[in-house]
Design a protein around this motif. Sequence first.
Motif, short mmCIF file in Angstrom:
data_model
loop_
_atom_site.label_atom_id
_atom_site.label_comp_id
_atom_site.label_asym_id
_atom_site.label_seq_id
_atom_site.Cartn_x
_atom_site.Cartn_y
_atom_site.Cartn_z
N GLN A 148 0.82 -1.20 0.00
CA GLN A 148 0.00 0.00 0.00
C GLN A 148 0.87 1.27 0.00
N LYS A 149 1.94 1.25 0.78
CA LYS A 149 2.85 2.40 0.81
C LYS A 149 3.53 2.60 -0.55
N ILE A 150 3.92 1.49 -1.18
CA ILE A 150 4.56 1.60 -2.49
C ILE A 150 3.56 2.13 -3.52
N ALA A 151 2.33 1.60 -3.49
CA ALA A 151 1.31 2.07 -4.42
C ALA A 151 1.02 3.55 -4.22
N ARG A 152 1.01 4.00 -2.99
CA ARG A 152 0.77 5.42 -2.72
C ARG A 152 1.83 6.29 -3.37
N ASP A 153 3.10 5.87 -3.30
CA ASP A 153 4.19 6.65 -3.89
C ASP A 153 4.25 6.50 -5.41
N ILE A 154 4.00 5.29 -5.91
CA ILE A 154 4.09 5.05 -7.35
C ILE A 154 2.99 5.79 -8.10
N PHE A 155 1.76 5.71 -7.60
CA PHE A 155 0.64 6.33 -8.32
C PHE A 155 0.61 7.84 -8.17
N ALA A 156 1.46 8.38 -7.31
CA ALA A 156 1.57 9.83 -7.20
C ALA A 156 2.49 10.42 -8.27
N ILE A 157 3.23 9.57 -8.98
CA ILE A 157 4.14 10.04 -10.03
C ILE A 157 3.34 10.38 -11.28
N PRO A 158 3.46 11.59 -11.82
CA PRO A 158 2.73 11.91 -13.05
C PRO A 158 3.24 11.09 -14.23
N VAL A 159 2.33 10.64 -15.06
CA VAL A 159 2.71 9.81 -16.20
C VAL A 159 3.50 10.61 -17.22
N SER A 160 3.18 11.89 -17.36
CA SER A 160 3.84 12.73 -18.35
C SER A 160 4.20 14.07 -17.73
N THR A 161 5.25 14.69 -18.27
CA THR A 161 5.65 16.01 -17.81
C THR A 161 5.15 17.11 -18.73
N VAL A 162 4.31 16.74 -19.69
CA VAL A 162 3.84 17.72 -20.67
C VAL A 162 3.06 18.83 -19.99
N ALA A 163 2.19 18.48 -19.04
CA ALA A 163 1.36 19.49 -18.39
C ALA A 163 2.20 20.50 -17.63
N SER A 164 3.19 20.00 -16.86
CA SER A 164 4.03 20.92 -16.09
C SER A 164 4.91 21.77 -17.00
N GLU A 165 5.46 21.18 -18.07
CA GLU A 165 6.27 21.95 -19.00
C GLU A 165 5.44 23.02 -19.69
N SER A 166 4.20 22.67 -20.03
CA SER A 166 3.33 23.65 -20.67
C SER A 166 3.02 24.81 -19.74
N SER A 167 2.82 24.49 -18.45
CA SER A 167 2.54 25.55 -17.48
C SER A 167 3.72 26.49 -17.34
N PHE A 168 4.94 25.91 -17.27
CA PHE A 168 6.12 26.76 -17.15
C PHE A 168 6.29 27.64 -18.39
N SER A 169 6.01 27.07 -19.57
CA SER A 169 6.16 27.85 -20.79
C SER A 169 5.15 28.99 -20.83
N THR A 170 3.91 28.67 -20.42
CA THR A 170 2.87 29.70 -20.42
C THR A 170 3.19 30.81 -19.44
N SER A 171 3.62 30.42 -18.22
CA SER A 171 3.95 31.45 -17.22
C SER A 171 5.15 32.28 -17.66
N GLY A 172 6.08 31.65 -18.40
CA GLY A 172 7.24 32.40 -18.89
C GLY A 172 6.86 33.45 -19.90
N ARG A 173 5.81 33.18 -20.69
CA ARG A 173 5.35 34.17 -21.65
C ARG A 173 4.57 35.29 -20.98
#
Length: 226
Positions: A148-173
């Motif tokens: 259960q502890k492993i599942a809690r940590d594993i499923f908290a990892i985002p599958v893709s970094t596209v969303a975060s990269e897009s947010s940083f790019s948008t905020s930079g503009r």
Amino acid sequence: MACMMKRKFDKYWEEIHGIMGVAAILDPRYKLDGLEYKFSRICEDPNECTRKVERIKQACYELLHEYQKNTSNSSNMSMESTQELRVNTDDDDDVGYQLYIRQKKKKKCSFVKTEFDHYVEEDVHPLTPDFDILAWWKVNGVRFPTLQKIARDIFAIPVSTVASESSFSTSGRIIATHRGSLHEDTVEALMCNQNWLWAEYYKRGGKPDYQTANEDDDAFYELTEE
């Protein structure tokens, strides 16, 4: 362009597919069966399929061992301090002997392995569209506490970094040189408004051109600064 994208995908896939395999095993709808099925369709060589499955299975054992070791160390420290105080207070050799036997049993214990084995040996959960994997682990954490502890940590990892990269790019503009003193609430409002406006444009069948929009913004601010 497509070849460059594939090379980048292959590079990161080699690094993260093991963790994604662990995540698949921790999904009670798939476990090892789902992993074996998927690899059998990807790999033409059955031996290669078996090696890949065993590699991810070994990663599960290593994670279990690491998590269980950390849990045991923290519990042992508190228990040993209590036991040591009792031995020093009572000065009883029987208490010390009981502590010695308890520690020896823990070294022989195979709890980590049997917990994982019990989990994968159970039947897989039916494939239902409304299945909530987090709720399942919350309920079954009593039976599989380490998993259960492993599942809690594993499923908290985002599958893709596209969303975060897009947010940083948008905020930079948005936070450019001419907008360096904007309040954080104002920046958040601008980013939300941009998403809402483009969403309405999408509904009308339009195709947003972010590059053109950004160039128009830059040209406008250059004119206002002059």
